[in-house]
Design an enzyme around this catalytic site. Structure first.
Site, PDB file in Angstrom:
ATOM      1  N   GLY A  95      30.876  -5.888  -7.012  1.00  0.00           N
ATOM      2  CA  GLY A  95      30.750  -7.314  -6.732  1.00  0.00           C
ATOM      3  C   GLY A  95      31.271  -8.227  -7.832  1.00  0.00           C
TER       4      GLY A  95
ATOM      5  CG  ASP B 226      25.201 -15.969  -3.813  1.00  0.00           C
ATOM      6  OD1 ASP B 226      25.794 -15.983  -4.901  1.00  0.00           O
ATOM      7  OD2 ASP B 226      23.965 -15.964  -3.709  1.00  0.00           O
TER       8      ASP B 226
ATOM      9  CB  ALA C 214      17.195  -8.240   5.756  1.00  0.00           C
TER      10      ALA C 214
ATOM     11  CE  LYS D 184      21.055 -15.451  -5.984  1.00  0.00           C
ATOM     12  NZ  LYS D 184      22.217 -14.656  -5.596  1.00  0.00           N
TER      13      LYS D 184
ATOM     14  CE1 TYR E  34      26.773  -9.329 -12.090  1.00  0.00           C
ATOM     15  CE2 TYR E  34      28.021  -8.415 -13.909  1.00  0.00           C
ATOM     16  CZ  TYR E  34      27.022  -9.243 -13.442  1.00  0.00           C
ATOM     17  OH  TYR E  34      26.270  -9.963 -14.319  1.00  0.00           O
TER      18      TYR E  34
HETATM   19  P1  ATR Z   1      17.611  -9.886  -3.029  1.00  0.00           P
HETATM   20  O1  ATR Z   1      17.371 -11.333  -3.263  1.00  0.00           O
HETATM   21  O2  ATR Z   1      18.420  -9.209  -4.075  1.00  0.00           O
HETATM   22  O3  ATR Z   1      18.145  -9.575  -1.671  1.00  0.00           O
HETATM   23  P2  ATR Z   1      15.015  -9.011  -2.154  1.00  0.00           P
HETATM   24  O4  ATR Z   1      14.786 -10.238  -1.356  1.00  0.00           O
HETATM   25  O5  ATR Z   1      13.881  -8.408  -2.940  1.00  0.00           O
HETATM   26  O6  ATR Z   1      16.163  -9.233  -3.219  1.00  0.00           O
HETATM   27  O7  ATR Z   1      15.647  -7.904  -1.184  1.00  0.00           O
HETATM   28  C1  ATR Z   1      15.965  -6.630  -1.660  1.00  0.00           C
HETATM   29  C2  ATR Z   1      16.671  -5.900  -0.538  1.00  0.00           C
HETATM   30  O8  ATR Z   1      16.991  -4.556  -0.960  1.00  0.00           O
HETATM   31  C3  ATR Z   1      15.850  -5.762   0.712  1.00  0.00           C
HETATM   32  O9  ATR Z   1      16.721  -5.753   1.818  1.00  0.00           O
HETATM   33  C4  ATR Z   1      15.199  -4.388   0.496  1.00  0.00           C
HETATM   34  O10 ATR Z   1      14.710  -3.783   1.658  1.00  0.00           O
HETATM   35  P3  ATR Z   1      13.207  -4.161   2.180  1.00  0.00           P
HETATM   36  O11 ATR Z   1      13.317  -5.504   2.837  1.00  0.00           O
HETATM   37  O12 ATR Z   1      12.877  -3.063   3.124  1.00  0.00           O
HETATM   38  O13 ATR Z   1      12.337  -4.164   0.941  1.00  0.00           O
HETATM   39  C5  ATR Z   1      16.358  -3.635  -0.065  1.00  0.00           C
HETATM   40  N1  ATR Z   1      16.010  -2.427  -0.827  1.00  0.00           N
HETATM   41  C6  ATR Z   1      15.455  -2.368  -2.051  1.00  0.00           C
HETATM   42  N2  ATR Z   1      15.335  -1.060  -2.442  1.00  0.00           N
HETATM   43  C7  ATR Z   1      15.829  -0.299  -1.434  1.00  0.00           C
HETATM   44  C8  ATR Z   1      15.995   1.113  -1.220  1.00  0.00           C
HETATM   45  N3  ATR Z   1      15.624   1.993  -2.154  1.00  0.00           N
HETATM   46  N4  ATR Z   1      16.568   1.533  -0.061  1.00  0.00           N
HETATM   47  C9  ATR Z   1      16.943   0.643   0.883  1.00  0.00           C
HETATM   48  N5  ATR Z   1      16.818  -0.710   0.740  1.00  0.00           N
HETATM   49  C10 ATR Z   1      16.269  -1.165  -0.391  1.00  0.00           C
END
Ligand code: ATR
Length: 266
Positions: free
Chosen positions: A234, A102, A128, A66, A214
């Protein structure tokens, strides 16, 4: 000739978008073909270039592209600009146009399908990344009283929050106090079976726990349910964002109720 669309992602094999758009096309009498396109992790631009050159008219964009799609577009809608992420590409114009449906999909699912009013509500957003980025502005526009963004990497949540007046952001320690009417899980944690560490206190009385994932009971939803909190996956957001993309491409807004029902129970 049938107009062609795809969802681009990696992986993309399990995407329900082709099925959803086929239902919309049938219901509205639109002649479209909607498929899947798995782009290599370092090959998003080339994959879209090739699809567009072959006559492709539009695409949805899913994980992990994205942000790459945002950079790819020559023109952007205000909501894509606010999100810094794009999930809908319009490819049949002189300049590639990007939008983000979204956030409106989430807000519509909450308000219209789940009867969850947002005006004056306290909202907690977990995560985030790209998924979280897309929904901040639409949540704010729906009149929430408070929006707090919490992320494992606190700096990322602080940076996201700083782009929107009034939004607070930080690490999970922000959850040491306060409770919320709506808790939205926008982390990828559910996909790996992990649970972001949240105290049950974050759920206010009559709160709703919403997971953007989802079709499965994520650890987050299971945790909320264990604590007597109402939950939603979702699926509705997926169908509503798809309907908004369909409207952008075809100029017709499809009904979503029957499709959502079939996705849930079919
Ligand atoms: P997306 O586009 O789906 O948001 P992304 O940009 O890779 O994908 O972001 C994944 C999100 O899930 C992030 O907020 C990530 O936290 P970090 O920024 O600290 O990496 C969060 N995330 C992934 N695995 C996690 C976990 N086990 N516990 C808490 N947060 C997690």
């Amino acid at each position: 000739m049938t107009d062609r669309y795809v969802v681009i992602g990696n992986p993309v094999g399990h995407s329900k978008s082709p099925w959803i758009h086929a239902q919309f096309a049938r219901a509205t009498g639109q002649d479209i073909d909607y498929g899947r396109l798995e782009a290599p992790l370092d090959g998003f631009d080339a994959a879209v270039d090739a699809f567009r050159a072959s006559g492709g008219r539009g695409a949805n964009v899913t994980l992990p592209f994205k942000q790459a799609a945002f950079r790819y577009c020559a023109e952007l809608s205000p909501r894509a600009r606010a999100a810094e992420a794009v999930n809908t590409l319009v490819l049949d114009r002189a300049a590639v146009f990007g939008d983000n449906t979204d956030g409106v999909g989430l807000v519509r699912d909450l308000q219209a399908n789940l009867g969850c009013g947002l005006e004056g509500r306290r909202v907690l957003l977990l995560g985030a990344g790209g998924a979280a980025q897309g929904v901040v502005q639409p949540l704010l526009e729906s009149g929430v009283a408070l929006l707090v963004v919490v992320n494992r990497t606190a700096a990322r949540a602080r940076a996201l929050a700083a782009r929107f007046p009034g939004v607070q952001g930080g690490g999970y320690e922000l959850l040491d106090s306060g409770s919320y009417d709506l808790v939205v899980n926008a982390t990828a944690a559910g996909l790996s079976g992990a649970l972001p560490t949240i105290p049950p206190r974050v759920f206010a009385r009559d709160a709703l726990a919403y997971d953007m994932v989802y079709g499965r009971e994520t650890p987050f939803l299971a945790f909320a349910r264990e604590h007597g909190v109402q939950v939603s996956d979702g699926a509705g957001m997926l169908v509503e964002q798809a309907a908004e993309s369909f409207l952008i491409w075809r100029g017709v807004r499809p009904r979503t109720d029957a499709v959502l029902d079939a996705l849930r129970h079919g």
